[in-house]
Design a protein around this motif. Structure first.
Motif, PDB file in Angstrom:
ATOM      1  N   MET A 188      40.877  63.446  -8.132  1.00  0.00           N
ATOM      2  CA  MET A 188      40.109  64.702  -9.274  1.00  0.00           C
ATOM      3  C   MET A 188      39.184  64.623  -8.056  1.00  0.00           C
ATOM      4  O   MET A 188      39.041  65.932  -7.156  1.00  0.00           O
ATOM      5  N   ALA A 189      38.612  64.090  -6.458  1.00  0.00           N
ATOM      6  CA  ALA A 189      38.251  64.530  -5.721  1.00  0.00           C
ATOM      7  C   ALA A 189      38.832  65.823  -4.682  1.00  0.00           C
ATOM      8  O   ALA A 189      38.038  66.650  -4.742  1.00  0.00           O
ATOM      9  N   VAL A 190      39.955  64.573  -4.192  1.00  0.00           N
ATOM     10  CA  VAL A 190      41.076  65.483  -3.686  1.00  0.00           C
ATOM     11  C   VAL A 190      41.237  67.171  -4.388  1.00  0.00           C
ATOM     12  O   VAL A 190      40.864  68.139  -3.427  1.00  0.00           O
ATOM     13  N   TYR A 191      41.140  67.364  -5.561  1.00  0.00           N
ATOM     14  CA  TYR A 191      41.300  68.369  -6.136  1.00  0.00           C
ATOM     15  C   TYR A 191      40.599  69.491  -6.462  1.00  0.00           C
ATOM     16  O   TYR A 191      39.860  70.399  -5.356  1.00  0.00           O
ATOM     17  N   ASN A 192      38.968  68.957  -6.622  1.00  0.00           N
ATOM     18  CA  ASN A 192      37.537  69.616  -6.252  1.00  0.00           C
ATOM     19  C   ASN A 192      37.414  70.387  -5.308  1.00  0.00           C
ATOM     20  O   ASN A 192      36.599  70.954  -4.214  1.00  0.00           O
ATOM     21  N   LEU A 193      38.028  69.071  -4.204  1.00  0.00           N
ATOM     22  CA  LEU A 193      37.284  69.362  -2.601  1.00  0.00           C
ATOM     23  C   LEU A 193      38.824  70.121  -2.327  1.00  0.00           C
ATOM     24  O   LEU A 193      37.760  71.170  -1.971  1.00  0.00           O
ATOM     25  N   PHE A 194      39.838  70.778  -2.547  1.00  0.00           N
ATOM     26  CA  PHE A 194      40.441  72.155  -1.982  1.00  0.00           C
ATOM     27  C   PHE A 194      39.885  73.441  -3.081  1.00  0.00           C
ATOM     28  O   PHE A 194      39.670  74.399  -2.674  1.00  0.00           O
ATOM     29  N   GLY A 195      39.433  72.735  -4.525  1.00  0.00           N
ATOM     30  CA  GLY A 195      38.588  73.763  -5.106  1.00  0.00           C
ATOM     31  C   GLY A 195      37.618  74.402  -4.182  1.00  0.00           C
ATOM     32  O   GLY A 195      37.311  75.067  -4.151  1.00  0.00           O
ATOM     33  N   PHE A 196      36.622  73.690  -3.526  1.00  0.00           N
ATOM     34  CA  PHE A 196      35.621  74.003  -3.236  1.00  0.00           C
ATOM     35  C   PHE A 196      36.040  74.762  -1.705  1.00  0.00           C
ATOM     36  O   PHE A 196      35.431  75.609  -0.816  1.00  0.00           O
ATOM     37  N   VAL A 197      36.720  74.580  -1.256  1.00  0.00           N
ATOM     38  CA  VAL A 197      37.575  74.324   0.304  1.00  0.00           C
ATOM     39  C   VAL A 197      38.154  76.254  -0.477  1.00  0.00           C
ATOM     40  O   VAL A 197      37.956  77.281   0.202  1.00  0.00           O
ATOM     41  N   ALA A 198      38.691  76.336  -1.197  1.00  0.00           N
ATOM     42  CA  ALA A 198      39.376  78.073  -1.538  1.00  0.00           C
ATOM     43  C   ALA A 198      38.792  78.345  -1.865  1.00  0.00           C
ATOM     44  O   ALA A 198      38.486  80.188  -1.928  1.00  0.00           O
ATOM     45  N   SER A 199      36.952  78.239  -3.073  1.00  0.00           N
ATOM     46  CA  SER A 199      36.044  79.194  -3.542  1.00  0.00           C
ATOM     47  C   SER A 199      34.953  79.179  -2.905  1.00  0.00           C
ATOM     48  O   SER A 199      34.259  80.109  -3.289  1.00  0.00           O
ATOM     49  N   ARG A 200      34.499  78.753  -2.000  1.00  0.00           N
ATOM     50  CA  ARG A 200      33.543  77.811  -2.032  1.00  0.00           C
ATOM     51  C   ARG A 200      31.988  78.050  -2.330  1.00  0.00           C
ATOM     52  O   ARG A 200      30.775  78.010  -2.521  1.00  0.00           O
ATOM     53  N   GLU A 201      32.646  77.775  -4.074  1.00  0.00           N
ATOM     54  CA  GLU A 201      31.985  77.823  -4.539  1.00  0.00           C
ATOM     55  C   GLU A 201      31.024  75.779  -4.762  1.00  0.00           C
ATOM     56  O   GLU A 201      31.352  74.889  -5.157  1.00  0.00           O
ATOM     57  N   PRO A 202      30.015  75.328  -4.446  1.00  0.00           N
ATOM     58  CA  PRO A 202      29.109  74.065  -4.513  1.00  0.00           C
ATOM     59  C   PRO A 202      29.039  73.452  -5.520  1.00  0.00           C
ATOM     60  O   PRO A 202      29.443  72.189  -4.686  1.00  0.00           O
ATOM     61  N   GLU A 203      29.797  74.020  -7.005  1.00  0.00           N
ATOM     62  CA  GLU A 203      29.763  72.615  -7.338  1.00  0.00           C
ATOM     63  C   GLU A 203      30.825  71.852  -7.605  1.00  0.00           C
ATOM     64  O   GLU A 203      30.863  70.830  -7.954  1.00  0.00           O
ATOM     65  N   PHE A 204      31.917  73.028  -7.272  1.00  0.00           N
ATOM     66  CA  PHE A 204      33.178  71.890  -6.522  1.00  0.00           C
ATOM     67  C   PHE A 204      32.750  71.111  -5.515  1.00  0.00           C
ATOM     68  O   PHE A 204      33.876  69.950  -6.002  1.00  0.00           O
ATOM     69  N   GLY A 205      32.104  71.380  -4.565  1.00  0.00           N
ATOM     70  CA  GLY A 205      31.735  70.090  -3.702  1.00  0.00           C
ATOM     71  C   GLY A 205      31.751  68.565  -4.003  1.00  0.00           C
ATOM     72  O   GLY A 205      31.469  67.877  -3.476  1.00  0.00           O
ATOM     73  N   LEU A 206      30.289  68.886  -4.730  1.00  0.00           N
ATOM     74  CA  LEU A 206      29.541  68.283  -5.563  1.00  0.00           C
ATOM     75  C   LEU A 206      29.818  67.221  -6.610  1.00  0.00           C
ATOM     76  O   LEU A 206      29.705  65.844  -6.350  1.00  0.00           O
ATOM     77  N   TYR A 207      31.545  67.630  -6.804  1.00  0.00           N
ATOM     78  CA  TYR A 207      32.021  66.689  -7.521  1.00  0.00           C
ATOM     79  C   TYR A 207      32.720  66.337  -7.649  1.00  0.00           C
ATOM     80  O   TYR A 207      32.881  64.972  -7.817  1.00  0.00           O
ATOM     81  N   SER A 208      33.046  67.250  -6.063  1.00  0.00           N
ATOM     82  CA  SER A 208      34.131  65.892  -5.516  1.00  0.00           C
ATOM     83  C   SER A 208      33.530  65.132  -5.244  1.00  0.00           C
ATOM     84  O   SER A 208      33.848  63.406  -4.970  1.00  0.00           O
ATOM     85  N   LEU A 209      32.263  65.149  -4.479  1.00  0.00           N
ATOM     86  CA  LEU A 209      31.679  63.920  -4.458  1.00  0.00           C
ATOM     87  C   LEU A 209      31.265  63.214  -5.211  1.00  0.00           C
ATOM     88  O   LEU A 209      30.939  61.604  -4.662  1.00  0.00           O
ATOM     89  N   TYR A 210      30.467  63.804  -6.126  1.00  0.00           N
ATOM     90  CA  TYR A 210      30.251  62.747  -7.350  1.00  0.00           C
ATOM     91  C   TYR A 210      31.543  61.974  -7.995  1.00  0.00           C
ATOM     92  O   TYR A 210      31.008  60.419  -7.777  1.00  0.00           O
ATOM     93  N   THR A 211      32.563  62.076  -7.425  1.00  0.00           N
ATOM     94  CA  THR A 211      33.959  61.415  -7.982  1.00  0.00           C
ATOM     95  C   THR A 211      34.035  60.167  -6.952  1.00  0.00           C
ATOM     96  O   THR A 211      34.322  59.388  -7.092  1.00  0.00           O
ATOM     97  N   LEU A 212      33.357  60.376  -5.862  1.00  0.00           N
ATOM     98  CA  LEU A 212      34.340  59.269  -4.522  1.00  0.00           C
ATOM     99  C   LEU A 212      32.819  58.857  -4.780  1.00  0.00           C
ATOM    100  O   LEU A 212      33.082  57.391  -4.596  1.00  0.00           O
TER     101      LEU A 212
END
Length: 589
Positions: A188-212
């Motif tokens: 989930m962390a890696v998946y949403n990190l890729f989502g952040f890189v692709a979309s630049r939506e901050p919630e994807f990056g924050l959720y990746s950090l939250y999961t980690l």
């Protein structure tokens, strides 16, 4: 839709797999444990083995269960149990990884074996390398076993004895379930990190950090981090729970703010999330610099209202009809229920090892997947809305082209008027409405040439507000702007002749060009202006204010061929002389 099905299937699969493996491990555990009888002793001061072994006055009390739990305490606890000889190797296991100091003494007829353990001891010094605490009981040996424990965490001592084979079988099944759990978290962390890189939506990056960070918290709680990731870091083992816990709440607050767009619905709740984030940063600092006992209590004090607040936020937006808030509330509700069940298990209200060991794992796993599902749904909805908006825009574009063509023709006709207005504004100060510095420079040169050509007098006044910086510092720039506007109005009213030119030179400094005015006339005008400003009360939002001004006066000496630069320099020097000599006055050259 495929993404929804994938995430929902993953949640169900995780629940079934973890539930099956942990239940199977729990069943195997209960069937293989040997019945033991525990006696305990509490002491406010540290005791040695001789104090409890050779002292007949020690009052041992019998425990009703082998899963001893005494809550948060500073006392030292001793356990005693008698071990009979068996014809196979066994393992004594203390199934709680957060004991600071755990000393085990196996007293036999001819020898005493001592094991010094705890999570403040290096990991690789343990007799059996597990995330919890275990010691070997070789076949054919018997005796009395004493344990002393001290910890700043909750004092829990769940003791069990089982055969070596069954012990390692249970450990393997437990590790398998934990591997599935942490594998899903990492995915989930890696998946949403890729989502952040692709979309630049901050919630994807924050959720990746939250999961980690949540994964780090669970690794610290289960002792797996000390076993696999930081076996040589006693600091991180001691501080891991409060550090990862505070970072988890920080990213949870920021993620909820981004995901739910709370500022569009209720600014008070949005501020609450920022307060929660600020408290999380404070808790993080406490975790680094304070003791574990202090930092864990600070974390628990913040965690309870923090979780409740996130649940309230989700429920509020659920009532508002926001679809994302429904799943958000269910996700947090699932986590809170698992925490409550886990707490009841620790307190002995629910006598279930499965709940005590795996409630948070199951609840948080479901919560992580549900929140990722919410994020995916929200992103897909946003994408669909953007595509629909783009289609509507393309349909409207053709009609707008014709409309714009017609408007362009009108705009071309109006362009001349606009250019004229822009030229006027180019010479106007936007705040006061007076002429600006550029116009002042051009007009002074123009008046200078006219005066020199016709041999007519020309005077220049430089005006400055006294102590204006203090006004800005005390009352703010908005009040200062109102005073500047009021003074500009007084200057325009005072300079009534058609040839008089009032300009804002910069900041709180003004310039007045007086054509056909001798120095005596200019000085008299300046004195009158100083008195008028002194008596005027300028209206501001913070009440009427009095100010004073200083004025420097200079006259053009055209006979001597004086330039505009020298005229301006003379007036400016006179102004600063007036300020040096006490302000609220006129100084002439």
């Amino acid at each position: 839709m495929k993404r929804w099905v994938y995430l929902l299937t993953s949640a169900i699969l995780l629940t079934l797999l973890v539930g099956w493996y942990t239940a199977n491990a729990n069943t195997d555990l209960s069937n293989s444990e040997e019945p033991i009888e525990l006696w305990y002793l509490k002491s406010e001061t540290p005791l040695s083995l001789s104090d409890v072994y050779e002292n007949d006055n020690v009052q041992w009390q019998r425990l009703d269960s082998a899963r001893a739990s005494f809550g948060y305490t500073r006392d030292e606890y001793w356990l005693r149990l008698f071990i009979d000889a068996k014809d196979y190797d066994r393992v004594l296991h203390v199934g709680y990884p957060l004991i600071d100091e755990l000393d085990i003494y196996w007293v036999q007829p001819e020898t005493i074996k001592t094991y010094e353990m705890g999570d403040r001891q290096p990991y690789y010094e343990r007799p059996i390398l597990t995330s919890e605490f275990s010691v070997p009981l070789p076949a054919g040996e018997s005796g009395t076993l004493y344990m002393s424990a001290r910890t700043e965490s909750s004092m829990r001592l769940p003791v069990s004895i089982r055969s070596e084979q069954r012990f390692f079988d249970a450990q393997m099944q437990k590790r398998l379930a934990e591997g599935i759990y942490f594998g899903v978290l990492l995915c989930m962390a890696v998946y949403n990190l890729f989502g952040f890189v692709a979309s630049r939506e901050p919630e994807f990056g924050l959720y990746s950090l939250y999961t980690l960070f949540f994964g780090g918290l669970m690794l610290s709680l289960d002792g797996l981090g000390f076993r696999y990731l930081w076996p040589d870091s006693l600091f991180l083992q001691d501080k891991g729970i409060p550090i990862f816990g505070s970072l988890t709440f920080l990213t949870a607050a920021l993620f909820a703010y981004q995901l739910l767009r709370l500022k569009e619905y209720r600014t008070t709740l949005a501020r609450g999330l920022f307060v929660m984030a600020g408290l999380s940063v404070l808790t993080f600092l406490v975790a680094i610099f304070a003791s574990y006992r202090v930092s864990i209590h600070v974390l628990l004090v913040m965690a309870a209202p923090g979780c409740l607040f996130l649940l309230i936020v989700g429920a509020y937006l659920w009532r508002k009809g926001l679809v994302y808030a429904r799943m958000f509330t269910i996700a947090w509700g699932t986590l809170l229920l698992s925490v409550m069940a886990n707490s009841l298990g620790y307190l002995g209200v629910i006598d279930s090892m499965f709940i005590q060991r795996h409630a948070i794992m199951l609840g948080s796993g479901i919560e992580i997947l549900l929140l990722s599902w919410v994020l995916a749904v929200r992103y897909n909805e946003q994408r669909r809305e953007k595509l629909e908006a783009q289609e509507r825009y393309n349909e409207e574009l053709e009609g707008r082209v014709e409309e714009r063509t017609f408007e362009l023709q009108i705009a071309l006709r109006e362009l001349q008027d606009v250019n004229t207005e822009l030229e006027k504004r180019n010479f106007e100060d936007s705040l006061t409405g007076l002429y600006n510095r550029r116009y002042f420079t051009q007009q002074l040169e123009k008046e200078y040439r006219r005066a020199f050509r016709n041999q007519r007098p020309l005077s220049l006044l430089m005006v400055d507000i006294d102590h204006f910086k203090k006004v800005n510092d005390t009352h703010g720039h908005f009040i200062g702007d109102q005073i500047l506007q009021g003074l500009a109005s007084v200057l325009k009213q005072s300079a009534k002749r058609p040839g008089d030119i009032v300009c804002r030179y910069g900041g709180e400094e003004f310039a007045i060009i007086l054509a056909d005015s001798l120095q005596e006339q200019a000085e008299a005008f300046a004195e009158s202006l100083v008195k008028r400003v002194r008596k005027t009360r300028f209206a501001t939002d913070s009440g009427a204010r009095n100010i004073t001004i200083s004025v420097g006066v200079a006259e053009l000496d055209s006979a001597a061929g004086q330039s505009t630069e020298r005229l301006f320099k003379a007036a400016d020097e006179a102004l600063y002389r007036a300020k040096r000599e006490g302000r609220d006055q006129v100084v002439t050259v």
